[in-house]
Design a protein around this motif. Structure first.
Motif, PDB file in Angstrom:
ATOM      1  N   GLY A  94      12.903  32.609  59.361  1.00 38.90           N
ATOM      2  CA  GLY A  94      13.247  31.235  59.682  1.00 38.90           C
ATOM      3  C   GLY A  94      14.584  30.776  59.151  1.00 38.90           C
ATOM      4  N   HIS A  95      15.184  31.530  58.224  1.00 41.81           N
ATOM      5  CA  HIS A  95      16.502  31.159  57.720  1.00 41.81           C
ATOM      6  C   HIS A  95      17.578  31.517  58.746  1.00 41.81           C
ATOM      7  N   ASP A  96      18.713  30.828  58.661  1.00 42.75           N
ATOM      8  CA  ASP A  96      19.829  31.160  59.528  1.00 42.75           C
ATOM      9  C   ASP A  96      20.226  32.621  59.314  1.00 42.75           C
ATOM     10  N   ALA A  97      20.527  33.310  60.403  1.00 45.78           N
ATOM     11  CA  ALA A  97      20.936  34.714  60.308  1.00 45.78           C
ATOM     12  C   ALA A  97      22.411  34.795  59.927  1.00 45.78           C
ATOM     13  N   ASP A  98      22.703  34.288  58.722  1.00 43.04           N
ATOM     14  CA  ASP A  98      24.039  34.331  58.138  1.00 43.04           C
ATOM     15  C   ASP A  98      24.034  35.449  57.104  1.00 43.04           C
ATOM     16  N   PHE A  99      24.781  36.512  57.371  1.00 42.25           N
ATOM     17  CA  PHE A  99      24.777  37.624  56.421  1.00 42.25           C
ATOM     18  C   PHE A  99      26.101  38.367  56.434  1.00 42.25           C
ATOM     19  N   VAL A 100      26.258  39.192  55.402  1.00 38.17           N
ATOM     20  CA  VAL A 100      27.477  39.958  55.197  1.00 38.17           C
ATOM     21  C   VAL A 100      27.088  41.423  55.060  1.00 38.17           C
ATOM     22  N   VAL A 101      27.862  42.287  55.676  1.00 37.70           N
ATOM     23  CA  VAL A 101      27.674  43.729  55.529  1.00 37.70           C
ATOM     24  C   VAL A 101      28.781  44.250  54.609  1.00 37.70           C
ATOM     25  N   LEU A 102      28.379  44.896  53.524  1.00 34.17           N
ATOM     26  CA  LEU A 102      29.305  45.424  52.533  1.00 34.17           C
ATOM     27  C   LEU A 102      29.187  46.931  52.444  1.00 34.17           C
ATOM     28  N   ASP A 103      30.304  47.592  52.141  1.00 36.91           N
ATOM     29  CA  ASP A 103      30.244  48.997  51.780  1.00 36.91           C
ATOM     30  C   ASP A 103      29.679  49.117  50.373  1.00 36.91           C
ATOM     31  N   ALA A 104      29.375  50.344  49.951  1.00 39.02           N
ATOM     32  CA  ALA A 104      28.795  50.556  48.628  1.00 39.02           C
ATOM     33  C   ALA A 104      29.711  50.074  47.517  1.00 39.02           C
ATOM     34  N   ASP A 105      31.033  50.064  47.759  1.00 42.64           N
ATOM     35  CA  ASP A 105      31.988  49.581  46.747  1.00 42.64           C
ATOM     36  C   ASP A 105      32.223  48.079  46.853  1.00 42.64           C
ATOM     37  N   LEU A 106      31.412  47.397  47.647  1.00 42.23           N
ATOM     38  CA  LEU A 106      31.446  45.943  47.868  1.00 42.23           C
ATOM     39  C   LEU A 106      32.620  45.481  48.714  1.00 42.23           C
ATOM     40  N   SER A 107      33.317  46.390  49.356  1.00 42.26           N
ATOM     41  CA  SER A 107      34.327  45.946  50.318  1.00 42.26           C
ATOM     42  C   SER A 107      33.622  45.440  51.570  1.00 42.26           C
ATOM     43  N   LEU A 108      34.207  44.432  52.194  1.00 44.97           N
ATOM     44  CA  LEU A 108      33.531  43.737  53.286  1.00 44.97           C
ATOM     45  C   LEU A 108      33.754  44.443  54.612  1.00 44.97           C
ATOM     46  N   ARG A 109      32.656  44.665  55.342  1.00 43.57           N
ATOM     47  CA  ARG A 109      32.722  45.295  56.662  1.00 43.57           C
ATOM     48  C   ARG A 109      32.599  44.280  57.790  1.00 43.57           C
ATOM     49  N   SER A 110      31.665  43.337  57.674  1.00 48.37           N
ATOM     50  CA  SER A 110      31.512  42.341  58.738  1.00 48.37           C
ATOM     51  C   SER A 110      30.807  41.108  58.213  1.00 48.37           C
ATOM     52  N   THR A 111      31.034  39.994  58.899  1.00 53.08           N
ATOM     53  CA  THR A 111      30.431  38.709  58.568  1.00 53.08           C
ATOM     54  C   THR A 111      29.734  38.168  59.806  1.00 53.08           C
ATOM     55  N   TRP A 112      28.501  37.705  59.632  1.00 52.98           N
ATOM     56  CA  TRP A 112      27.676  37.216  60.738  1.00 52.98           C
ATOM     57  C   TRP A 112      27.231  35.784  60.456  1.00 52.98           C
ATOM     58  N   ILE A 113      27.369  34.933  61.447  1.00 56.39           N
ATOM     59  CA  ILE A 113      26.902  33.553  61.359  1.00 56.39           C
ATOM     60  C   ILE A 113      25.984  33.286  62.542  1.00 56.39           C
ATOM     61  N   GLY A 114      24.766  32.843  62.255  1.00 55.65           N
ATOM     62  CA  GLY A 114      23.813  32.575  63.315  1.00 55.65           C
ATOM     63  C   GLY A 114      23.508  33.789  64.171  1.00 55.65           C
ATOM     64  N   GLY A 115      23.505  34.975  63.542  1.00 62.57           N
ATOM     65  CA  GLY A 115      23.190  36.199  64.262  1.00 62.57           C
ATOM     66  C   GLY A 115      24.322  36.779  65.075  1.00 62.57           C
ATOM     67  N   ASN A 116      25.513  36.183  64.998  1.00 59.60           N
ATOM     68  CA  ASN A 116      26.670  36.666  65.753  1.00 59.60           C
ATOM     69  C   ASN A 116      27.768  37.137  64.809  1.00 59.60           C
ATOM     70  N   PRO A 117      28.392  38.285  65.100  1.00 60.73           N
ATOM     71  CA  PRO A 117      29.502  38.737  64.251  1.00 60.73           C
ATOM     72  C   PRO A 117      30.727  37.852  64.468  1.00 60.73           C
ATOM     73  N   VAL A 118      31.241  37.249  63.390  1.00 57.76           N
ATOM     74  CA  VAL A 118      32.421  36.393  63.491  1.00 57.76           C
ATOM     75  C   VAL A 118      33.637  37.061  62.894  1.00 57.76           C
ATOM     76  N   PHE A 119      33.416  38.174  62.180  1.00 55.09           N
ATOM     77  CA  PHE A 119      34.534  38.954  61.644  1.00 55.09           C
ATOM     78  C   PHE A 119      34.066  40.385  61.443  1.00 55.09           C
ATOM     79  N   GLU A 120      34.928  41.327  61.852  1.00 54.44           N
ATOM     80  CA  GLU A 120      34.647  42.741  61.616  1.00 54.44           C
ATOM     81  C   GLU A 120      35.901  43.412  61.104  1.00 54.44           C
ATOM     82  N   ASN A 121      35.767  44.126  60.009  1.00 55.10           N
ATOM     83  CA  ASN A 121      36.880  44.851  59.402  1.00 55.10           C
ATOM     84  C   ASN A 121      36.947  46.224  60.046  1.00 55.10           C
ATOM     85  N   ARG A 122      37.955  46.445  60.861  1.00 57.94           N
ATOM     86  CA  ARG A 122      38.061  47.707  61.592  1.00 57.94           C
ATOM     87  C   ARG A 122      39.016  48.684  60.936  1.00 57.94           C
ATOM     88  N   SER A 123      39.486  48.358  59.730  1.00 62.60           N
ATOM     89  CA  SER A 123      40.403  49.277  59.042  1.00 62.60           C
ATOM     90  C   SER A 123      39.646  50.472  58.493  1.00 62.60           C
TER      91      SER A 123
END
Length: 388
Positions: free
Chosen positions: A359-388
């Protein structure tokens, strides 16, 4: 995206504990469940994030700017959208654009922009934070002393009206510049009253908290310090159990040792949570910018006025997470809570933010094991993806 989507292969932190060998299932912008991957239906849309971490999106209650925009300088819905987009690159999925002390006209424009951002459902927009102008000149920090003034009846009415049109309205005030009756009126209307930029002592702060204040703005900074005869605002923030306190974790605003002491000393159920106090530099290569007609300079990880006064922070939330985990030595789980669950609690939005449970908003972050950011999701939709 299909009716349901599953994020698979990652460790999932729901805000309380880790789930291994599980998938995060989202549908219609909400978290549906966290289930064992073996239990997923055959036809569900899957996105593999093998070896990564999925954690609740970060919640930032003090964001002055980002993406080259400062709310004071562009108090409109496009400015708010730019700020939210900039911070999504660093894992922030809900934030309060923050207006630093300014004129009545600029404050009115910022409130109107916030109302428009809510109506347009700008991704990441949670509400507004009005930091000033009802502060103490003796603890002004980078706020323009010419614009600081006591709260009057018109100011109070404008705040109360703004709260009716916004889901979250936070205001930072100093007890020297507002009355306890005004605090009571704001808190009674659902405004989150935070105390900051003040030289008040413990007793004065305690009276303001009794009137309805529930937060302290950027703990240690622009407030009376903890003394052995007068506990000051810092002592009050740690001693008063129902007070939450924001903290800028960049290593310049507060020493890591002091942060550790504060975390050990804080009386609950109130929490210390992370804020960035970020300015327009986030996500840009800007070397300077203007606030209230004064130039602020960027260098060495700091933002300062010409006289060296710190003027906001040059840090994003995922960097704050790194700092708390690696420099302060906080367990990753607690550092994550300081970036998501605890600010959501302080803002009163734990029914939809800060956790990854049904029931919570599907706001989440995907991190690598070293805590570098891979993607950000708001309301179940990807709003940022790190393609480097």
């Amino acid at each position: 995206m299909s009716a349901q989507q599953a994020i698979t292969g990652a460790r999932v932190f729901d805000g309380d504990r880790w789930h291994d060998g599980a998938a995060l299932v989202v549908a219609a912008g909400k978290v549906s469940a966290i289930v064992a991957e073996a239990e997923l239906p055959a036809g569900i849309d899957r996105r593999g994030e093998t070896g990564r971490l999925v954690v609740p999106g970060f919640v930032d209650l003090q964001v002055n700017g980002g993406g080259g925009v400062l709310l004071n300088e562009q108090p409109d819905v496009d400015g708010i959208r730019t700020i939210c987009t900039a911070h999504a690159q660093f894992g922030t999925t809900a934030l309060l654009p923050t207006l630093i002390t300014d004129t009545r006209a600029v404050t009115r424009c910022a409130v109107e922009a916030g109302i428009a951002a809510r109506a347009e459902r700008v991704p990441g927009f949670l509400g507004l934070h009005l930091e000033g102008p009802h502060l103490s000149i003796s603890r002004k920090g980078a706020h323009d002393p010419a614009l600081i003034r006591p709260m009057d009846g018109e100011d109070l009415e404008r705040v109360l009206e703004a709260r009716k049109a916004l889901d979250v309205l936070l205001t930072t005030v100093a007890p020297e510049s507002v009355s306890n009756a005004q605090i009571e009126a704001m808190a009674g209307a659902g405004v989150i009253v935070s105390l900051g930029h003040s030289d008040s002592g413990h007793a004065t702060v305690a009276a303001a908290v009794a009137a309805g204040a529930r937060m302290m703005t950027h703990l240690f900074n622009a407030m009376s310090p903890l003394g052995h005869r007068e506990p000051g605002m810092v002592g009050a923030a740690l001693d008063l159990g129902h007070v939450n306190a924001g903290l800028i974790a960049d290593g310049y605003h507060v020493d890591p040792v002091s942060i550790g002491i504060a975390l050990r000393a804080k009386r609950g159920p109130g929490r210390i949570f992370l804020v960035t106090d970020a300015m327009s530099t986030i996500g840009t290569d800007l070397r300077s910018f203007t606030l209230n007609g004064r130039t602020i300079y960027r260098g060495g990880g700091r933002l300062t006025l010409a006289d060296g006064t710190l003027a906001g922070a040059d840090i994003d939330m995922v960097s704050c997470l790194h700092f708390m985990h690696e420099k302060v030595g906080l367990d990753l789980e607690e550092a994550l809570r300081m970036a998501s669950l605890y600010p959501a609690e302080a803002a009163g939005v734990t029914g939809r933010k800060g956790r990854l449970t049904h029931g919570h908003d599907a706001d989440f972050v995907v991190l690598d094991a070293d805590l570098s950011l891979r993607s950000t999701w708001i309301g179940g939709n990807p709003v940022f993806e790190n393609r480097s």
